[in-house]
Write a protein that holds these residues in place. Structure first.
Motif, PDB file in Angstrom:
ATOM      1  N   GLU A 174       0.802  -1.151   0.135  1.00 12.15           N
ATOM      2  CA  GLU A 174       0.150  -0.090  -0.044  1.00 12.15           C
ATOM      3  C   GLU A 174       0.701   1.136  -0.118  1.00 12.15           C
ATOM      4  O   GLU A 174       0.471   2.162  -0.536  1.00 12.15           O
ATOM      5  CB  GLU A 174      -1.089   0.111   1.185  1.00 12.15           C
ATOM      6  CG  GLU A 174      -2.194  -0.810   1.143  1.00 12.15           C
ATOM      7  CD  GLU A 174      -2.632  -1.170   2.569  1.00 12.15           C
ATOM      8  OE1 GLU A 174      -3.970  -1.511   2.453  1.00 12.15           O
ATOM      9  OE2 GLU A 174      -2.015  -1.116   3.606  1.00 12.15           O
ATOM     10  N   ARG A 175       1.876   1.128   0.849  1.00 13.45           N
ATOM     11  CA  ARG A 175       2.906   2.526   0.935  1.00 13.45           C
ATOM     12  C   ARG A 175       3.633   2.506  -0.516  1.00 13.45           C
ATOM     13  O   ARG A 175       3.773   3.742  -0.904  1.00 13.45           O
ATOM     14  CB  ARG A 175       3.750   2.266   2.034  1.00 13.45           C
ATOM     15  CG  ARG A 175       3.282   2.312   3.198  1.00 13.45           C
ATOM     16  CD  ARG A 175       4.263   2.478   4.532  1.00 13.45           C
ATOM     17  NE  ARG A 175       5.304   1.358   4.475  1.00 13.45           N
ATOM     18  CZ  ARG A 175       4.772   0.253   5.450  1.00 13.45           C
ATOM     19  NH1 ARG A 175       3.884   0.179   6.020  1.00 13.45           N
ATOM     20  NH2 ARG A 175       5.733  -0.529   5.138  1.00 13.45           N
ATOM     21  N   ALA A 176       3.995   1.468  -1.117  1.00 21.60           N
ATOM     22  CA  ALA A 176       4.431   1.526  -2.572  1.00 21.60           C
ATOM     23  C   ALA A 176       3.699   2.072  -3.668  1.00 21.60           C
ATOM     24  O   ALA A 176       3.966   2.920  -4.287  1.00 21.60           O
ATOM     25  CB  ALA A 176       5.086   0.121  -2.852  1.00 21.60           C
ATOM     26  N   VAL A 177       2.385   1.668  -3.638  1.00 20.70           N
ATOM     27  CA  VAL A 177       1.521   2.241  -4.504  1.00 20.70           C
ATOM     28  C   VAL A 177       1.106   3.538  -4.217  1.00 20.70           C
ATOM     29  O   VAL A 177       1.267   4.440  -5.183  1.00 20.70           O
ATOM     30  CB  VAL A 177       0.222   1.334  -4.258  1.00 20.70           C
ATOM     31  CG1 VAL A 177      -0.895   2.077  -5.070  1.00 20.70           C
ATOM     32  CG2 VAL A 177       0.475  -0.079  -4.898  1.00 20.70           C
ATOM     33  N   ALA A 178       1.230   3.993  -3.209  1.00 19.74           N
ATOM     34  CA  ALA A 178       1.005   5.591  -2.867  1.00 19.74           C
ATOM     35  C   ALA A 178       2.184   6.498  -3.165  1.00 19.74           C
ATOM     36  O   ALA A 178       1.665   7.460  -3.770  1.00 19.74           O
ATOM     37  CB  ALA A 178       0.742   5.775  -1.423  1.00 19.74           C
TER      38      ALA A 178
END
Length: 104
Positions: free
Chosen positions: A5-9
């Motif tokens: 989720e952090r990578a996508v953001a």
């Protein structure tokens, strides 16, 4: 929030005309040695999340694709945003690297 989720953001916030590296994203997302995980995220989630996958390059400032078709697509996509890419797929990280001040 998970690593994915952090990578996508992070990938979503890379502005037009800028790039980030796989390792840079991995580190900011909480896994400094997770560059390959970023590759997996891009491969499996770019369409679903409409990620600007073409703005992610390797730590040498190079397009990482070995597949000629994807290499050309990424090169043309970056050039369309005003990024100068050499004939051998390199660009100047001093000029084009995006450094967000989130997730630190």
């Amino acid at each position: 929030m998970s690593f994915t989720e952090r990578a996508v953001a992070l990938i979503k916030q890379i502005p037009s005309g800028k790039v980030m590296t796989y390792g840079q994203i991995a580190g900011l997302a909480g896994s400094p040695r997770g560059a390959r995980q970023v590759v997996r995220v891009l491969h499996s989630m770019s369409k679903k999340h409409n990620l600007p996958w073409h703005r992610v390059i390797n730590s040498k400032g190079e397009i990482g694709f070995k597949d000629e078709e994807m290499y050309v697509v990424q090169k043309l996509s970056l050039e369309a945003e005003g990024i100068l890419v050499s004939s051998d797929g390199k660009l100047d990280l001093k000029v084009y690297l995006y450094e967000p001040d989130v997730y630190k």
